[in-house]
Design an enzyme around this catalytic site. Sequence first.
Site, mmCIF file in Angstrom:
data_model
loop_
_atom_site.group_PDB
_atom_site.id
_atom_site.type_symbol
_atom_site.label_atom_id
_atom_site.label_comp_id
_atom_site.label_asym_id
_atom_site.label_seq_id
_atom_site.Cartn_x
_atom_site.Cartn_y
_atom_site.Cartn_z
ATOM 1 N N GLU A 1 37.861 33.011 40.605
ATOM 2 C CA GLU A 1 37.866 34.652 40.066
ATOM 3 C C GLU A 1 37.031 34.752 39.021
ATOM 4 O O GLU A 1 36.483 35.804 39.166
ATOM 5 C CB GLU A 1 39.492 34.592 39.459
ATOM 6 C CG GLU A 1 40.665 34.508 40.464
ATOM 7 C CD GLU A 1 40.654 36.060 41.452
ATOM 8 O OE1 GLU A 1 40.120 36.708 41.146
ATOM 9 O OE2 GLU A 1 41.322 35.713 42.681
ATOM 10 N N ASP B 1 35.367 42.836 47.424
ATOM 11 C CA ASP B 1 36.799 42.600 47.461
ATOM 12 C C ASP B 1 37.234 43.047 48.824
ATOM 13 O O ASP B 1 38.558 42.401 49.035
ATOM 14 C CB ASP B 1 37.563 43.407 46.315
ATOM 15 C CG ASP B 1 38.914 42.583 45.923
ATOM 16 O OD1 ASP B 1 39.819 43.382 45.851
ATOM 17 O OD2 ASP B 1 38.607 41.403 45.940
ATOM 18 N N GLU C 1 46.991 47.667 51.383
ATOM 19 C CA GLU C 1 45.785 47.489 50.738
ATOM 20 C C GLU C 1 44.504 47.694 51.744
ATOM 21 O O GLU C 1 43.527 48.275 51.233
ATOM 22 C CB GLU C 1 45.783 45.965 50.094
ATOM 23 C CG GLU C 1 44.901 45.679 49.117
ATOM 24 C CD GLU C 1 45.344 44.564 48.285
ATOM 25 O OE1 GLU C 1 46.468 44.892 47.669
ATOM 26 O OE2 GLU C 1 44.601 43.473 48.166
ATOM 27 N N GLU D 1 47.256 36.278 43.098
ATOM 28 C CA GLU D 1 47.648 37.452 42.678
ATOM 29 C C GLU D 1 48.061 37.830 41.406
ATOM 30 O O GLU D 1 47.725 38.956 40.714
ATOM 31 C CB GLU D 1 49.325 37.724 43.628
ATOM 32 C CG GLU D 1 49.244 37.256 45.003
ATOM 33 C CD GLU D 1 48.549 38.772 45.922
ATOM 34 O OE1 GLU D 1 47.561 39.171 45.353
ATOM 35 O OE2 GLU D 1 49.224 39.013 46.638
#
Length: 251
Positions: A240, A77, A118, A170
């Site tokens: 995803e 990620d 992040e 998101e």
Amino acid sequence: MLHEREEEEEEEEMDKQQQQQQESRSSSNKKVDLGVIATWVKKHASLYEAATRHPFIESIRNGTVDLSSFRRWLGQDNIFVRAFVPFAASVLVKACNETDDSSDMEVILGGMAALNDELAWFKKEASKWGVTLSAIVPLAANVGYCSFLKSLMSSEVEYTVALTAFWAIEAVYQDSFAYCLEEGAETLEELKETCYRWGNDDFGEWCCTLEERANRRLQMASEDVRKKAEAVLLRVLELEVEFWDMSRVGI
Ligand SMILES: Cc1ncc(CN)c(N)n1
């Protein structure tokens, strides 16, 4: 007598029809309230569920997650987010070029500010889990997703389409990780910070604002642009699912 009875029946029939018209109007209003994106999430509920209630997420929520899966997800990620930054910037550029409504720009900028924190968070979390980020090679699902992001950065891709993808990307994380923080979840204490990063209420509210901005653009878009936006939303959901699949050991 008969004549009066017929008149009464006619009036009752009129009232019934007016009542039905009123009900159909209010139900159609309800449809409008749903918004384009919520209508699509409903229409594609099984794919949306596959992306936001994936076995990997379920395993975090019920405390059975394999920590090597978690470490693999973390390393992958970090690579994805580094490809997501230029994509988010491209959505910002499209917003500035294609809409006079400056509130879109402010909402997108808000999302980008979070991305700055992040990147730092991944470094800290990786050292906590003994993951050497510099040594991680992107796995196939990650390579595919990042090249999809790159394709959306093209100036050929309309702002409304790119904004819909931005929301979907998101929203999947917000929905998935908020689920792990719900009452009754058995998420491991040491994984709660990760879940909170995307599952927190502020990010949830920001995602709703982004959805409203995307709905506004989708409502005024041509049928052709709406079709492209729906296709891109479905593609994001598929990617995803593949991204979560990738984090499970041995894939
Ligand atoms: C794969 C993926 N999708 C979405 C997000 C949330 N920006 C993320 N960090 N990684």
